[in-house]
Design a protein around this motif. Structure first.
Motif, PDB file in Angstrom:
ATOM      1  N   ASN A 157       0.795  -1.220   0.000  1.00 60.33           N
ATOM      2  CA  ASN A 157       0.000   0.000   0.000  1.00 60.33           C
ATOM      3  C   ASN A 157       0.829   1.271   0.000  1.00 60.33           C
ATOM      4  N   GLN A 158       2.133   1.150   0.064  1.00 66.37           N
ATOM      5  CA  GLN A 158       2.986   2.328   0.099  1.00 66.37           C
ATOM      6  C   GLN A 158       3.210   2.858  -1.310  1.00 66.37           C
ATOM      7  N   PRO A 159       3.194   4.191  -1.468  1.00 64.52           N
ATOM      8  CA  PRO A 159       3.447   4.749  -2.801  1.00 64.52           C
ATOM      9  C   PRO A 159       4.909   4.526  -3.208  1.00 64.52           C
ATOM     10  N   LEU A 160       5.116   4.454  -4.505  1.00 64.59           N
ATOM     11  CA  LEU A 160       6.461   4.259  -5.041  1.00 64.59           C
ATOM     12  C   LEU A 160       7.283   5.524  -4.803  1.00 64.59           C
ATOM     13  N   PHE A 161       8.459   5.366  -4.214  1.00 68.76           N
ATOM     14  CA  PHE A 161       9.319   6.510  -3.918  1.00 68.76           C
ATOM     15  C   PHE A 161      10.228   6.768  -5.106  1.00 68.76           C
ATOM     16  N   GLU A 162      10.077   7.924  -5.706  1.00 67.61           N
ATOM     17  CA  GLU A 162      10.910   8.324  -6.839  1.00 67.61           C
ATOM     18  C   GLU A 162      11.522   9.684  -6.521  1.00 67.61           C
ATOM     19  N   PRO A 163      12.771   9.698  -6.070  1.00 67.95           N
ATOM     20  CA  PRO A 163      13.393  10.971  -5.711  1.00 67.95           C
ATOM     21  C   PRO A 163      13.786  11.775  -6.946  1.00 67.95           C
ATOM     22  N   LEU A 164      14.093  13.028  -6.719  1.00 68.67           N
ATOM     23  CA  LEU A 164      14.619  13.882  -7.769  1.00 68.67           C
ATOM     24  C   LEU A 164      16.036  13.416  -8.095  1.00 68.67           C
ATOM     25  N   VAL A 165      16.302  13.149  -9.361  1.00 70.44           N
ATOM     26  CA  VAL A 165      17.589  12.605  -9.796  1.00 70.44           C
ATOM     27  C   VAL A 165      18.257  13.590 -10.743  1.00 70.44           C
ATOM     28  N   THR A 166      19.542  13.799 -10.532  1.00 68.57           N
ATOM     29  CA  THR A 166      20.323  14.668 -11.407  1.00 68.57           C
ATOM     30  C   THR A 166      21.356  13.830 -12.143  1.00 68.57           C
ATOM     31  N   LEU A 167      21.347  13.919 -13.454  1.00 69.74           N
ATOM     32  CA  LEU A 167      22.297  13.204 -14.296  1.00 69.74           C
ATOM     33  C   LEU A 167      23.301  14.223 -14.821  1.00 69.74           C
ATOM     34  N   VAL A 168      24.536  14.105 -14.374  1.00 64.87           N
ATOM     35  CA  VAL A 168      25.601  15.024 -14.772  1.00 64.87           C
ATOM     36  C   VAL A 168      26.455  14.336 -15.829  1.00 64.87           C
ATOM     37  N   ILE A 169      26.588  14.969 -16.993  1.00 62.54           N
ATOM     38  CA  ILE A 169      27.329  14.392 -18.102  1.00 62.54           C
ATOM     39  C   ILE A 169      28.461  15.333 -18.479  1.00 62.54           C
ATOM     40  N   ALA A 218      18.951  12.584 -26.689  1.00 57.26           N
ATOM     41  CA  ALA A 218      17.820  11.709 -27.007  1.00 57.26           C
ATOM     42  C   ALA A 218      17.860  10.448 -26.153  1.00 57.26           C
ATOM     43  N   ASN A 219      19.037   9.898 -25.940  1.00 60.45           N
ATOM     44  CA  ASN A 219      19.187   8.708 -25.104  1.00 60.45           C
ATOM     45  C   ASN A 219      18.787   9.012 -23.668  1.00 60.45           C
ATOM     46  N   CYS A 220      19.188  10.153 -23.150  1.00 60.05           N
ATOM     47  CA  CYS A 220      18.830  10.527 -21.783  1.00 60.05           C
ATOM     48  C   CYS A 220      17.332  10.748 -21.636  1.00 60.05           C
ATOM     49  N   MET A 221      16.682  11.269 -22.657  1.00 57.36           N
ATOM     50  CA  MET A 221      15.241  11.512 -22.576  1.00 57.36           C
ATOM     51  C   MET A 221      14.433  10.219 -22.674  1.00 57.36           C
ATOM     52  N   GLU A 222      15.035   9.133 -23.152  1.00 53.45           N
ATOM     53  CA  GLU A 222      14.346   7.847 -23.254  1.00 53.45           C
ATOM     54  C   GLU A 222      14.437   7.023 -21.971  1.00 53.45           C
ATOM     55  N   LEU A 223      15.070   7.553 -20.938  1.00 57.88           N
ATOM     56  CA  LEU A 223      15.170   6.829 -19.676  1.00 57.88           C
ATOM     57  C   LEU A 223      13.794   6.596 -19.076  1.00 57.88           C
ATOM     58  N   GLU A 224      13.619   5.467 -18.443  1.00 58.09           N
ATOM     59  CA  GLU A 224      12.333   5.134 -17.825  1.00 58.09           C
ATOM     60  C   GLU A 224      12.261   5.747 -16.431  1.00 58.09           C
ATOM     61  N   TYR A 225      12.135   7.050 -16.396  1.00 59.28           N
ATOM     62  CA  TYR A 225      12.032   7.794 -15.149  1.00 59.28           C
ATOM     63  C   TYR A 225      11.149   8.996 -15.410  1.00 59.28           C
ATOM     64  N   PRO A 226      10.345   9.427 -14.443  1.00 60.20           N
ATOM     65  CA  PRO A 226       9.463  10.582 -14.685  1.00 60.20           C
ATOM     66  C   PRO A 226      10.252  11.813 -15.121  1.00 60.20           C
ATOM     67  N   LYS A 227       9.797  12.426 -16.170  1.00 58.33           N
ATOM     68  CA  LYS A 227      10.527  13.569 -16.746  1.00 58.33           C
ATOM     69  C   LYS A 227      10.586  14.760 -15.794  1.00 58.33           C
TER      70      LYS A 227
END
Length: 91
Positions: free
Chosen positions: A43-55, A69-78
């Protein structure tokens, strides 16, 4: 048993515990804990923290569109994904 034999068996026991015994102990303790404690993760909501990708980039202008384009295809909330492209000294 003399002192050397006792030290030998204690040393062997310490090595056994470090490599095998600790894992077995944790396995048994987790099994015992699961018998008494109900896991309530359904019953707990899925925890999705704010993620920073430094390239870091250096003279990569020709491959940058593909990388973005590859970074935008990641399976993570935009809305929880930050992209930072850092360049220093590129021509």
């Amino acid at each position: 048993m003399n002192l050397i034999e006792i030290l030998l068996w204690v040393s062997i026991a310490i090595i056994f515990y470090a490599f095998i015994g600790y894992g077995l102990l944790l396995f048994v303790l987790i099994k015992i804990k699961r018998l008494f404690v109900k896991n309530n993760t359904e019953n707990q909501p899925l925890f999705e923290p704010l993620v920073t990708l430094v390239i870091p980039c250096f003279n990569e202008a020709d491959i940058m569109p593909g990388k973005i384009a590859n970074c935008m295809e990641l399976e993570y909330p935009k809305d929880k994904l930050l992209l930072y492209f850092i360049t220093d000294g590129s021509t």
